[in-house]
Enzyme design. Structure first.
Site, PDB file in Angstrom:
ATOM      1  N   ARG A  74       0.830  -1.221   0.000  1.00 22.20           N
ATOM      2  CA  ARG A  74       0.000   0.000   0.000  1.00 22.20           C
ATOM      3  C   ARG A  74       0.862   1.268   0.000  1.00 22.20           C
ATOM      4  O   ARG A  74       0.493   2.268   0.624  1.00 22.20           O
ATOM      5  CB  ARG A  74      -0.936   0.046   1.208  1.00 22.20           C
ATOM      6  N   ARG A  88      -3.395   6.455   1.395  1.00 26.39           N
ATOM      7  CA  ARG A  88      -3.930   7.637   2.100  1.00 26.39           C
ATOM      8  C   ARG A  88      -2.947   8.355   3.012  1.00 26.39           C
ATOM      9  O   ARG A  88      -3.207   9.478   3.416  1.00 26.39           O
ATOM     10  CB  ARG A  88      -5.163   7.225   2.910  1.00 26.39           C
ATOM     11  N   ARG A 107      -7.062  11.519  -5.472  1.00 23.70           N
ATOM     12  CA  ARG A 107      -8.331  10.815  -5.303  1.00 23.70           C
ATOM     13  C   ARG A 107      -9.501  11.815  -5.335  1.00 23.70           C
ATOM     14  O   ARG A 107     -10.551  11.545  -5.922  1.00 23.70           O
ATOM     15  CB  ARG A 107      -8.352  10.031  -3.989  1.00 23.70           C
ATOM     16  N   ASP A 134      -6.950  -2.486  -7.076  1.00 21.25           N
ATOM     17  CA  ASP A 134      -7.450  -3.155  -5.884  1.00 21.25           C
ATOM     18  C   ASP A 134      -7.773  -4.597  -6.204  1.00 21.25           C
ATOM     19  O   ASP A 134      -8.096  -4.922  -7.344  1.00 21.25           O
ATOM     20  CB  ASP A 134      -8.698  -2.454  -5.333  1.00 21.25           C
ATOM     21  N   TYR A 172     -14.904 -11.660   0.682  1.00 19.26           N
ATOM     22  CA  TYR A 172     -15.536 -10.342   0.492  1.00 19.26           C
ATOM     23  C   TYR A 172     -16.823 -10.444  -0.318  1.00 19.26           C
ATOM     24  O   TYR A 172     -17.800  -9.743  -0.051  1.00 19.26           O
ATOM     25  CB  TYR A 172     -14.576  -9.378  -0.224  1.00 19.26           C
TER      26      TYR A 172
HETATM   27  O1  1CP Z   1       0.093  -1.493  -2.490  1.00 19.17           O
HETATM   28  C1  1CP Z   1      -0.232  -0.569  -3.249  1.00 19.17           C
HETATM   29  O2  1CP Z   1       0.225   0.590  -3.163  1.00 19.17           O
HETATM   30  C2  1CP Z   1      -1.184  -0.878  -4.382  1.00 19.17           C
HETATM   31  C3  1CP Z   1      -2.523  -0.618  -4.084  1.00 19.17           C
HETATM   32  C4  1CP Z   1      -3.424  -1.595  -3.344  1.00 19.17           C
HETATM   33  C5  1CP Z   1      -3.297  -2.969  -3.041  1.00 19.17           C
HETATM   34  C6  1CP Z   1      -2.116  -3.875  -3.251  1.00 19.17           C
HETATM   35  C7  1CP Z   1      -4.686  -1.186  -2.905  1.00 19.17           C
HETATM   36  C8  1CP Z   1      -5.221   0.181  -3.004  1.00 19.17           C
HETATM   37  N1  1CP Z   1      -5.355  -2.277  -2.449  1.00 19.17           N
HETATM   38  C9  1CP Z   1      -4.534  -3.378  -2.487  1.00 19.17           C
HETATM   39  C10 1CP Z   1      -4.830  -4.755  -2.121  1.00 19.17           C
HETATM   40  C11 1CP Z   1      -6.002  -5.033  -1.258  1.00 19.17           C
HETATM   41  N2  1CP Z   1      -7.256  -4.462  -1.272  1.00 19.17           N
HETATM   42  C12 1CP Z   1      -6.036  -6.060  -0.297  1.00 19.17           C
HETATM   43  C13 1CP Z   1      -4.899  -7.013  -0.056  1.00 19.17           C
HETATM   44  C14 1CP Z   1      -3.815  -6.422   0.753  1.00 19.17           C
HETATM   45  C15 1CP Z   1      -4.109  -6.217   2.205  1.00 19.17           C
HETATM   46  O3  1CP Z   1      -4.400  -7.217   2.874  1.00 19.17           O
HETATM   47  O4  1CP Z   1      -3.981  -5.084   2.646  1.00 19.17           O
HETATM   48  C16 1CP Z   1      -7.297  -6.058   0.316  1.00 19.17           C
HETATM   49  C17 1CP Z   1      -7.794  -6.975   1.416  1.00 19.17           C
HETATM   50  C18 1CP Z   1      -8.075  -5.053  -0.322  1.00 19.17           C
HETATM   51  C19 1CP Z   1      -9.480  -4.714  -0.068  1.00 19.17           C
HETATM   52  C20 1CP Z   1      -9.594  -3.301   0.304  1.00 19.17           C
HETATM   53  N3  1CP Z   1      -9.648  -2.274  -0.592  1.00 19.17           N
HETATM   54  C21 1CP Z   1      -9.548  -2.732   1.607  1.00 19.17           C
HETATM   55  C22 1CP Z   1      -9.447  -3.499   2.917  1.00 19.17           C
HETATM   56  C23 1CP Z   1     -10.784  -3.779   3.440  1.00 19.17           C
HETATM   57  C24 1CP Z   1     -10.762  -4.480   4.808  1.00 19.17           C
HETATM   58  O5  1CP Z   1     -11.053  -5.684   4.859  1.00 19.17           O
HETATM   59  O6  1CP Z   1     -10.491  -3.778   5.802  1.00 19.17           O
HETATM   60  C25 1CP Z   1      -9.614  -1.336   1.460  1.00 19.17           C
HETATM   61  C26 1CP Z   1      -9.648  -0.294   2.543  1.00 19.17           C
HETATM   62  C27 1CP Z   1      -9.659  -1.070   0.052  1.00 19.17           C
HETATM   63  C28 1CP Z   1      -9.642   0.241  -0.617  1.00 19.17           C
HETATM   64  C29 1CP Z   1      -8.251   0.640  -0.989  1.00 19.17           C
HETATM   65  N4  1CP Z   1      -7.486  -0.072  -1.879  1.00 19.17           N
HETATM   66  C30 1CP Z   1      -6.286   0.584  -2.071  1.00 19.17           C
HETATM   67  C31 1CP Z   1      -6.301   1.764  -1.260  1.00 19.17           C
HETATM   68  C32 1CP Z   1      -5.207   2.787  -1.195  1.00 19.17           C
HETATM   69  C33 1CP Z   1      -7.530   1.789  -0.581  1.00 19.17           C
HETATM   70  C34 1CP Z   1      -8.026   2.875   0.336  1.00 19.17           C
HETATM   71  C35 1CP Z   1      -8.908   3.707  -0.499  1.00 19.17           C
HETATM   72  C36 1CP Z   1      -9.011   5.140  -0.129  1.00 19.17           C
HETATM   73  O7  1CP Z   1      -9.621   5.455   0.906  1.00 19.17           O
HETATM   74  O8  1CP Z   1      -8.520   5.978  -0.899  1.00 19.17           O
END
Ligand code: 1CP
Length: 353
Positions: free
Chosen positions: A26, A30, A39, A76, A152
C-alpha cells in the site's frame, strides 16, 4: 528496457546485491497528501482505479519521495468481483462494499470469468506506468487469492471474522468450491493480462487465509493459489516473471507455501525472518516483515527495528524488506523516508561489495 535499479529482481534470483531492496505494501495510499489530492480529483476511489492516467500518477507518487526498489500498480483486489458484476463502491467509514453481494446458490451459478475488456483499465494503467517509469524500478502487478475474494463477495463488505463464508464452507462446500474455481481462473487470467501489459513480477494477496485451520487452508485457499501458479506465464518475452505469495497470518503454513513453487513468500510479524529463512530454505525468497505500527514510533525506534530485522535475516541475498501488512493512513510520510533510507544504509554490511 534495461532496468536502472534491479535490486528487487536480483534479490529474488539470489544474485549478489549491494543493499537489501525495499518496497511497502500500500505504498501509494492515504498516508500521502498527494494521493488524497489525486483521489479528490478522480471523484472517488473506484474512479481513481478506473482512470489509467490517475492510477499511473498515484503509483509513481511514493517513488518521487522515497528511494523504493519496486513500484506496485495502483489498483485493488476487488476489481475482479466488480468486473464479475458485483458493483464495487467504497464507503468512507466502512471500507469497500458490493452493491450485489452473493446471497444464494444462483448468484454463484451465474458467475463467469470476466471479459478481459472489463479489466482493460488495469492493463492500460500498467502500460502507461511502465512508460513513465522508463526502467527506474520494476513494476509489480497483483491480485487477491480466490479465498480472500470469496470472503468479500459473500460477506458483501469488509468485516472481521467473515462468518458467512465460513458458514458456507460447512454447509455447502461444493458450491464454495465452484466459486473458488471460477475465481482461480479469473485471477490467473487477470495476472497474465498484467504480465502481458508489462508487470515484471506478480503478487497474490491471501489476506484472509489465516482464518483457516490447516486442512481447510489447504483445500480452500492453498489449492487454488497452486492452480493459479500452474496457469501463470512464468516466462514471458524471454524474462522470468517471479511470483510472490502472501498469506497474512500464515506462519503455520510456511512449509506448504514454500512447497508451491512460488518464488517469494511474504510473511507478517508472527515469526522472525531467521525462523522463516530456516523453514523455507532454498525453496523461496522471503519478503517482510516489520509491523506497520512501528512506523508511528520515533525515527530512532524505526532504525533500531530495521537493524533487528536485517540481523534476523542475516548475510546474503534473498530477502526483500517490506512491512508485514499494508501501511496505515496515519503514518507520517517522513517516517517512511527514515525506513527506506535505514534499510539501504544498514543492510550494506550483509552484502559483499
Ligand atoms: O500497495 C499498493 O500501493 C497498491 C494498491 C493496493 C493494493 C495492493 C490497494 C489500493 N489495495 C490493495 C490490495 C487489497 N485491497 C487487499 C490485499 C492487501 C491487504 O491485505 O492489505 C485487500 C484486502 C483489499 C481490499 C480493500 N480495498 C480494503 C481493505 C478492506 C478491509 O477488509 O479492511 C480497502 C480499505 C480497500 C480500498 C483501498 N485499496 C487501495 C487503497 C489505497 C484503498 C483505500 C482507499 C481510499 O480510501 O482511498
Amino acid at each position: 528496457m534495461q532496468l536502472k535499479n534491479d535490486r528487487f529482481l536480483k534479490a529474488i534470483w539470489r544474485q549478489p546485491i549491494d543493499k537489501t531492496p525495499i518496497w511497502i505494501m500500500r505504498q501509494a495510499g492515504r498516508y500521502l497528501p498527494e494521493y488524497r489530492a489525486t483521489r479528490e480529483r478522480a471523484g472517488s476511489f473506484i474512479q481513481l482505479c478506473k482512470t489509467p492516467e490517475l492510477a499511473c500518477e498515484v503509483t509513481l507518487q511514493p517513488l518521487q519521495r522515497f528511494s523504493l526498489d519496486a513500484a506496485i500498480i495502483f489498483s485493488d483486489i476487488l476489481t475482479i468481483p466488480d468486473a464479475m458484476g458485483l458493483g464495487l463502491e467504497l464507503v468512507e467509514s466502512l471500507g469497500p462494499r458490493f452493491n450485489h453481494p452473493i446471497r444464494q446458490a444462483r448468484d454463484i451459478e451465474r458467475l463467469a470469468v470476466p471479459d478481459p475488456n472489463s479489466l482493460h483499465y488495469v492493463y492500460e494503467a500498467i502500460a502507461l506506468t511502465k512508460r513513465e517509469l522508463a526502467g527506474l524500478v520494476p513494476l509489480i502487478g497483483f491480485c487477491g487469492s480466490p479465498w480472500t475474494l470469496a470472503a468479500y463477495m459473500i460477506e458483501g463488505q469488509a468485516k472481521q471474522g467473515f462468518s458467512q463464508v465460513l458458514a458456507l464452507m460447512q454447509e455447502d462446500p461444493r458450491l464454495l468450491h465452484n466459486l473458488l474455481d471460477i475465481l482461480a481462473q479469473s485471477v490467473a487470467a487477470h495476472l497474465n493480462g498484467q504480465i502481458a501489459a508489462g508487470a515484471e513480477a506478480v503478487m497474490i494477496f491471501d489476506t484472509w487465509g489465516g482464518l483457516l485451520e490447516l486442512a481447510d487452508y489447504q483445500a480452500f485457499s492453498l489449492y487454488y493459489m497452486q492452480q493459479i501458479l500452474s496457469l501463470l506465464y512464468r516466462d514471458y518475452n524471454k524474462k522470468r516473471i517471479p511470483v510472490i505469495l502472501f498469506t497474512k497470518g500464515g506462519a503455520r503454513f510456511l512449509e506448504r507455501l514454500a512447497g508451491t513453487g512460488s518464488d517469494v513468500i511474504g510473511i507478517d510479524w508472527e515469526i522472525s525472518l531467521q525462523e522463516a529463512r530456516q523453514r523455507v530454505g532454498e525453496r523461496a525468497v522471503i519478503q517482510g516483515n516489520m509491523h506497520p505500527a512501528l512506523l508511528l514510533e520515533t525515527p530512532e525506534v524505526i532504525r533500531e527495528e530495521v537493524r533487528k530485522i536485517l540481523a534476523s535475516f542475516g548475510q546474503g541475498s534473498g530477502h526483500i524488506f517490506n512491512l508485514g501488512h499494508g501501511i496505515t493512513p496515519d503514518v507520517p510520510p517522513e517516517h517512511v523516508k527514515v525506513l527506506v533510507d535505514a534499510v539501504h544504509e544498514l543492510s550494506e554490511c550483509y552484502h559483499e561489495k
